[in-house]
Enzyme design. Structure first.
Site, mmCIF file in Angstrom:
data_model
loop_
_atom_site.group_PDB
_atom_site.id
_atom_site.type_symbol
_atom_site.label_atom_id
_atom_site.label_comp_id
_atom_site.label_asym_id
_atom_site.label_seq_id
_atom_site.Cartn_x
_atom_site.Cartn_y
_atom_site.Cartn_z
ATOM 1 C CD GLU A 190 8.711 4.351 -0.478
ATOM 2 O OE1 GLU A 190 8.493 4.658 -1.662
ATOM 3 O OE2 GLU A 190 7.928 3.690 0.238
ATOM 4 C CG ASP A 197 7.098 -2.513 -3.303
ATOM 5 O OD1 ASP A 197 8.294 -2.705 -3.588
ATOM 6 O OD2 ASP A 197 6.316 -1.888 -4.055
ATOM 7 C CB ALA A 221 -0.939 -0.034 1.207
ATOM 8 N NE ARG A 222 1.299 5.701 -2.285
ATOM 9 C CZ ARG A 222 1.170 4.955 -3.372
ATOM 10 N NH1 ARG A 222 1.423 3.653 -3.308
ATOM 11 N NH2 ARG A 222 0.789 5.494 -4.515
ATOM 12 C CG HIS A 237 7.335 2.368 -3.847
ATOM 13 N ND1 HIS A 237 6.899 3.480 -3.162
ATOM 14 C CD2 HIS A 237 6.246 1.926 -4.549
ATOM 15 C CE1 HIS A 237 5.620 3.709 -3.440
ATOM 16 N NE2 HIS A 237 5.204 2.768 -4.278
ATOM 17 C CB VAL A 238 10.300 -2.564 -7.395
ATOM 18 C CG1 VAL A 238 11.576 -1.823 -7.047
ATOM 19 C CG2 VAL A 238 10.167 -3.838 -6.540
#
Length: 307
Positions: free
Chosen positions: A251, A246, A222-223, A270-271
């Site tokens: 970040e 992820d 998600a975030r 974050h891919v």
């Protein structure tokens, strides 16, 4: 009508355009502007990671539509003046995000992360983590029952898992978020797919994590701010649960952060959306939206209440 897009390839990928549309490309907010921002009516902005994208809106006095090619719209909500329609890329990211989720679950349960580290050290690690866990027969709780959640469920079904769903509002076959305290202890795998909103920020707090079953796997696609990083780090340090992430908060994750070194944590940078097929899918959607706008038809994927 003046239109700005974020990728040169988008010109061709959008397909034939409505008559009178003039397209220019702004790949980054710090790149030279391809014209007068005040003339832009339809904007497909660059990704947020490249700088202050949202700030350009203040210079776009004629702007009518912001069409994102991301699934998340949290950075834009509340930042656009009245009369500007914000649309996200619902549907565009379903396939590749679902692939990442399934890959992360299998890699974590079958301990591919450990074996990759052993390979780098030229070490035959058969006895170190075997027998591993397995996905078959697991109880999977999907928190966020939108289109990506449906795509994840479709890909997990052949593994003979037991699926349950949670969304902001309960509906047929979907539990409400208020039922999480009852559902979390029953889940072997918890997958986070919710958008970042004031209601979901910090959703995964100490109480959420303590309610998870011993040995459970938390998967965050998600975030980062959906999870309280301090609480997550503390719970994972105990070794009671594991995680595949992820996204993180902050970040990128700082080099010295303890999450990097935990053997029960798999981290990717974050891919989930970084695949070759993203731009073709995204700009086909943009082309459809542009035709709807030109024809005076309501746009798809309009963001309301943060979604």
């Amino acid at each position: 009508m003046r239109m700005w897009i974020a990728h040169e390839a988008g010109r061709e990928l959008m397909g034939p355009l409505p008559a009178g549309v003039e397209v220019a490309v702004l790949p980054r907010p710090d790149a030279p502007l391809p014209g007068d921002p005040a003339e832009v009516e339809f904007w497909v902005p660059p990704f947020l990671s490249s700088g202050d994208v949202v700030g350009l809106v203040d210079r776009m006095s004629n702007l009518k539509v912001v069409q994102l090619i991301t699934a998340g719209a949290d950075a834009w909500v509340g930042r656009l003046r009245e009369g500007v329609t914000l649309c996200d890329a619902r549907g565009v990211h379903d396939s590749h995000t679902a692939e990442w989720v399934v890959t992360a679950i299998l890699s974590s349960l079958r301990r591919f992360d450990h074996f990759a580290r052993a390979q780098a050290a030229h070490r035959w690690a058969y006895a170190e983590v075997t027998p591993t866990d397995e996905l078959g027969g697991k109880r999977v709780l999907i928190v966020g029952a939108g289109s990506i959640g449906a795509a994840v469920a479709a890909r997990l079904a052949p593994f003979e898992v037991e699926l349950a769903y949670v969304a902001r509002t309960a509906r047929d076959g979907v539990h409400g978020v208020g039922e999480l305290p009852r559902l979390l202890p029953q889940a072997d795998v918890v997958v986070l797919l919710v958008p970042l909103t004031p209601q979901t920020r910090g959703l995964v707090d100490a109480s959420f994590l303590s309610a998870m079953a011993d040995g459970a796997l938390l998967v965050n696609a998600a975030r980062g701010p959906v999870a309280d990083t301090a609480a997550l780090t503390k719970e994972l340090a105990s070794g009671r649960i594991s995680a595949a992430l992820d996204v993180t908060d902050p970040e990128p994750l700082p080099a010295g952060h303890p999450l990097w070194d935990m053997p029960n944590v798999l981290i990717t940078p974050h891919v989930a959306g970084s695949v070759r097929g993203l731009l073709p899918r995204a700009y086909r959607m943009v082309g459809r939206q542009l035709h709807r706008y030109a024809d005076g038809v309501p746009l798809d994927n309009q963001v309301r209440d943060g979604y």
